[in-house]
Design a protein around this motif. Structure first.
Motif, mmCIF file in Angstrom:
data_model
loop_
_atom_site.group_PDB
_atom_site.id
_atom_site.type_symbol
_atom_site.label_atom_id
_atom_site.label_comp_id
_atom_site.label_asym_id
_atom_site.label_seq_id
_atom_site.Cartn_x
_atom_site.Cartn_y
_atom_site.Cartn_z
ATOM 1 N N PHE A 196 55.972 27.260 48.258
ATOM 2 C CA PHE A 196 55.569 25.782 47.866
ATOM 3 C C PHE A 196 55.719 25.393 46.587
ATOM 4 C CE2 PHE A 196 53.216 27.435 51.716
ATOM 5 C CZ PHE A 196 53.450 26.428 52.575
ATOM 6 N N GLY A 197 56.486 26.024 45.739
ATOM 7 C CA GLY A 197 56.895 25.675 44.307
ATOM 8 C C GLY A 197 55.512 25.551 43.544
ATOM 9 N N LEU A 198 54.465 26.397 43.501
ATOM 10 C CA LEU A 198 53.402 26.082 42.916
ATOM 11 C C LEU A 198 53.345 26.484 41.396
ATOM 12 C CD1 LEU A 198 50.870 27.440 45.846
ATOM 13 C CD2 LEU A 198 52.012 25.063 45.365
ATOM 14 N N ASP A 199 52.818 25.751 40.398
ATOM 15 C CA ASP A 199 52.549 26.235 38.969
ATOM 16 C C ASP A 199 51.397 26.922 38.984
ATOM 17 O OD1 ASP A 199 52.630 26.756 36.612
ATOM 18 O OD2 ASP A 199 53.055 24.824 35.863
ATOM 19 N N LEU A 200 51.178 28.304 39.380
ATOM 20 C CA LEU A 200 50.059 28.806 39.587
ATOM 21 C C LEU A 200 49.929 30.077 38.727
ATOM 22 C CD1 LEU A 200 47.237 28.818 41.013
ATOM 23 C CD2 LEU A 200 48.214 30.207 42.686
ATOM 24 N N THR A 201 49.140 30.269 37.568
ATOM 25 C CA THR A 201 49.163 31.613 36.680
ATOM 26 C C THR A 201 48.459 32.743 37.858
ATOM 27 O OG1 THR A 201 48.825 29.910 34.976
ATOM 28 C CG2 THR A 201 48.390 32.429 34.620
ATOM 29 N N ALA A 202 49.169 33.795 37.451
ATOM 30 C CA ALA A 202 48.608 35.144 38.052
ATOM 31 C C ALA A 202 47.929 35.906 36.903
ATOM 32 C CB ALA A 202 49.745 35.920 38.556
ATOM 33 N N VAL A 203 46.781 36.103 37.123
ATOM 34 C CA VAL A 203 45.945 37.055 36.294
ATOM 35 C C VAL A 203 45.713 38.352 36.858
ATOM 36 C CG1 VAL A 203 43.604 36.943 35.145
ATOM 37 C CG2 VAL A 203 44.757 35.003 35.469
ATOM 38 N N SER A 204 45.866 39.380 36.048
ATOM 39 C CA SER A 204 46.004 40.813 36.455
ATOM 40 C C SER A 204 44.523 41.384 36.104
ATOM 41 C CB SER A 204 47.127 41.664 35.807
ATOM 42 O OG SER A 204 46.880 43.091 36.450
ATOM 43 N N PHE A 205 44.131 42.347 37.038
ATOM 44 C CA PHE A 205 42.777 42.958 36.801
ATOM 45 C C PHE A 205 42.788 44.347 37.231
ATOM 46 C CE2 PHE A 205 41.264 38.516 37.177
ATOM 47 C CZ PHE A 205 40.295 38.646 36.297
ATOM 48 N N ASN A 206 42.241 45.083 36.704
ATOM 49 C CA ASN A 206 42.373 46.623 36.719
ATOM 50 C C ASN A 206 41.532 47.104 38.281
ATOM 51 O OD1 ASN A 206 43.009 49.527 36.455
ATOM 52 N ND2 ASN A 206 41.243 49.952 35.291
ATOM 53 N N GLY A 207 42.176 46.743 39.234
ATOM 54 C CA GLY A 207 41.747 46.935 40.730
ATOM 55 C C GLY A 207 41.263 45.791 41.331
ATOM 56 N N GLY A 208 40.723 45.851 42.679
ATOM 57 C CA GLY A 208 40.352 45.009 43.484
ATOM 58 C C GLY A 208 38.986 44.383 43.281
ATOM 59 N N GLY A 209 38.137 45.700 42.905
ATOM 60 C CA GLY A 209 36.719 45.025 42.629
ATOM 61 C C GLY A 209 36.768 44.104 41.314
ATOM 62 N N PRO A 210 37.327 44.306 40.301
ATOM 63 C CA PRO A 210 37.144 43.294 39.171
ATOM 64 C C PRO A 210 37.914 41.964 39.397
ATOM 65 C CG PRO A 210 37.673 45.658 38.463
ATOM 66 C CD PRO A 210 37.742 45.502 39.874
ATOM 67 N N ILE A 212 38.005 40.342 42.461
ATOM 68 C CA ILE A 212 37.092 39.584 43.455
ATOM 69 C C ILE A 212 35.784 39.325 42.582
ATOM 70 C CG2 ILE A 212 35.821 41.359 44.340
ATOM 71 C CD1 ILE A 212 36.194 39.960 47.053
ATOM 72 N N THR A 213 35.524 39.908 41.510
ATOM 73 C CA THR A 213 34.391 39.760 40.882
ATOM 74 C C THR A 213 34.756 38.634 39.877
ATOM 75 O OG1 THR A 213 33.551 42.095 40.858
ATOM 76 C CG2 THR A 213 32.673 40.381 39.033
ATOM 77 N N SER A 214 35.812 38.534 39.606
ATOM 78 C CA SER A 214 36.340 37.197 38.760
ATOM 79 C C SER A 214 36.414 35.820 39.692
ATOM 80 C CB SER A 214 37.635 37.436 38.106
ATOM 81 O OG SER A 214 37.966 36.522 37.522
ATOM 82 N N THR A 215 36.829 36.330 41.019
ATOM 83 C CA THR A 215 36.792 34.980 41.928
ATOM 84 C C THR A 215 35.468 34.307 42.184
ATOM 85 O OG1 THR A 215 38.808 35.787 42.578
ATOM 86 C CG2 THR A 215 37.673 34.191 44.093
ATOM 87 N N HIS A 219 36.086 32.381 37.870
ATOM 88 C CA HIS A 219 36.901 32.224 36.601
ATOM 89 C C HIS A 219 38.333 32.243 37.099
ATOM 90 C CE1 HIS A 219 33.397 33.345 34.390
ATOM 91 N NE2 HIS A 219 33.070 34.397 35.220
ATOM 92 N N THR A 220 38.578 33.136 37.959
ATOM 93 C CA THR A 220 40.042 32.879 38.851
ATOM 94 C C THR A 220 39.895 32.514 40.054
ATOM 95 O OG1 THR A 220 39.933 35.344 39.008
ATOM 96 C CG2 THR A 220 41.455 34.420 36.987
ATOM 97 N N PRO A 221 39.825 31.333 40.433
ATOM 98 C CA PRO A 221 39.175 30.845 41.829
ATOM 99 C C PRO A 221 39.997 30.996 43.055
ATOM 100 C CG PRO A 221 40.321 29.170 40.749
ATOM 101 C CD PRO A 221 40.268 30.048 39.854
ATOM 102 N N ILE A 222 41.240 31.644 42.769
ATOM 103 C CA ILE A 222 41.977 31.977 44.069
ATOM 104 C C ILE A 222 42.212 33.465 44.157
ATOM 105 C CG2 ILE A 222 44.095 31.693 45.368
ATOM 106 C CD1 ILE A 222 44.340 28.851 43.602
ATOM 107 N N LEU A 223 42.293 34.054 45.277
ATOM 108 C CA LEU A 223 42.618 35.537 45.291
ATOM 109 C C LEU A 223 42.959 35.945 46.653
ATOM 110 C CD1 LEU A 223 42.057 38.522 44.453
ATOM 111 C CD2 LEU A 223 39.799 38.268 45.358
ATOM 112 N N PHE A 224 44.285 36.873 46.767
ATOM 113 C CA PHE A 224 44.445 37.379 48.094
ATOM 114 C C PHE A 224 43.977 38.927 47.698
ATOM 115 C CE2 PHE A 224 47.672 34.206 48.242
ATOM 116 C CZ PHE A 224 47.896 34.168 49.756
ATOM 117 N N THR A 225 43.143 39.333 48.965
ATOM 118 C CA THR A 225 42.529 40.653 48.788
ATOM 119 C C THR A 225 42.435 41.339 50.506
ATOM 120 O OG1 THR A 225 40.830 42.047 47.794
ATOM 121 C CG2 THR A 225 40.204 39.907 48.744
ATOM 122 N N SER A 226 41.935 42.346 50.287
ATOM 123 C CA SER A 226 41.745 43.099 51.584
ATOM 124 C C SER A 226 40.809 42.736 52.265
ATOM 125 C CB SER A 226 41.946 44.588 51.558
ATOM 126 O OG SER A 226 40.565 44.875 50.798
#
Length: 344
Positions: A196-210, A212-215, A219-226
């Motif tokens: 979709f040509g999105l200008d969206l910043t990827a923010v890395s965390f050390n694992g799925g737990g941190p 989703i905690t950020s979402t 702080h980072t309002p979007i997330l794909f997770t299990s």
């Protein structure tokens, strides 16, 4: 940028085809099938197995791969009359343990239980230490798990189309969380951005737990997770689910549409779990392991364990799994190239 109109059929491992394939893709499939069907120069004692079998989980204890290996091992022990035991060999995003199996004697006494790193790492690492399509022989898929696209409740979007419009309205102002470079959540996010040509910043965390905690904290309002990671938070209302990434809706989240239903076609992605052995393992050994794993995966107890982990139980033939591996490698290679990810 308009969404790509080319559709690629998704081989779930049992009845779906590959769709369009590149010449390289076809060659890789033939290579994998050759491994499955070829005999071996190693002498194979009759009555396999006649000694203990090592199952390698190339991740630390406690994750889905380790748990599934420890579910399968005692069942295989019961059915085959020899001990199947699990060894964890973490490190290198799964490459260390996978290489150990790839280099093991092709006699059926070293077995790999692996996840999607098998199909992603060939495009992330300059050197794996093994060739995925020749040094390993597929036995069977065990399960697949879609992810879920989440947003913080403050995001003014209740559908995927609304989310895309919200991101496009403020280019570069929003971010999505992920559990690390090359993880399923990162790849799903990049695939959506590219489509979709999105200008969206990827923010890395050390694992799925941190992540989703950020979402949850906004702080980072979007997330794909299990789905297993997200289900409780969705129920509590601390995050909002917009879509699942599978080909069909999840039994755990039946009211959440697929991305295709939500207007984002060609975005399917699933975490896979499967079993492989060293390339050149005799086909009768592969067939024996395959028969037993299919039976085990179909049993009520194992199905319940897989569903509790967020995985849909799916057993496949070795040939179907080989085709799925090649399809996935090719797919994620395109996404990783487009994201300009630097090789590790």
């Amino acid at each position: 940028m308009e969404q790509s109109r080319s559709r690629r059929e998704h081989p779930r491992g049992v009845s779906r085809g590959l769709g369009r394939k590149t010449r390289r893709c076809k060659a890789s499939v033939l290579g994998l099938l050759a491994i499955v069907l070829a005999g071996s120069s190693f002498a194979q004692p009759s009555g396999y197995p006649n000694r203990p079998v090592k199952m390698v989980a190339p991740f630390a204890p406690g994750g889905p791969v380790d748990v599934v290996a420890r579910v399968l091992a005692p069942k295989l022990s019961e059915r085959l009359g020899q001990q199947f035991y699990v060894e964890n060999h973490p490190g290198g995003s799964g490459n260390i343990g996978t290489a150990l199996v790839a280099r093991a004697p092709p006699d059926g006494y070293t077995v790999l239980v692996i996840s999607s790193t098998l199909v992603v790492n060939p495009s992330l690492f300059a050197r794996l230490g093994f060739d995925t399509t020749t040094d390993l022989a597929p036995v069977s898929l065990v399960g697949v798990s879609p992810q879920v696209l989440l947003v913080h409740p403050s995001v003014p979007a209740t559908t995927v189309k609304e989310l895309i419009a919200w991101v496009k309205a403020s280019p570069g102002q929003h971010a999505y969380a992920h559990a690390g470079l090359g993880t399923p959540g990162y790849l799903a996010g990049e695939m959506l951005k590219q489509a979709f040509g999105l200008d969206l910043t990827a923010v890395s965390f050390n694992g799925g737990g941190p992540a989703i905690t950020s979402t949850i904290g906004g702080h980072t309002p979007i997330l794909f997770t299990s789905i297993s990671t997200a289900a409780g938070h969705i129920k509590e209302g601390t995050v909002r689910a917009l879509a699942v990434t599978g080909a069909r809706r999840s039994a755990v989240l039946p009211d959440v549409p697929t991305l295709a239903e939500a207007g984002a076609a060609d975005q399917e992605s699933e975490i896979i779990l499967g079993v492989l052995v060293p390339g050149g393992t005799p086909r009768d050994v592969i067939a024996r392991l395959h028969r037993e794993i299919v039976t085990i995966v179909a049993s009520p107890h194992v199905r319940e364990r897989l569903l509790a982990l967020g995985f849909e139980p799916i057993a496949s033939t070795p040939e179907e799994f080989a085709a799925r591996i090649t399809w996935e490698i090719d797919k994620w290679a395109r996404v990783i190239r487009a994201a300009d990810v630097k090789l590790q």
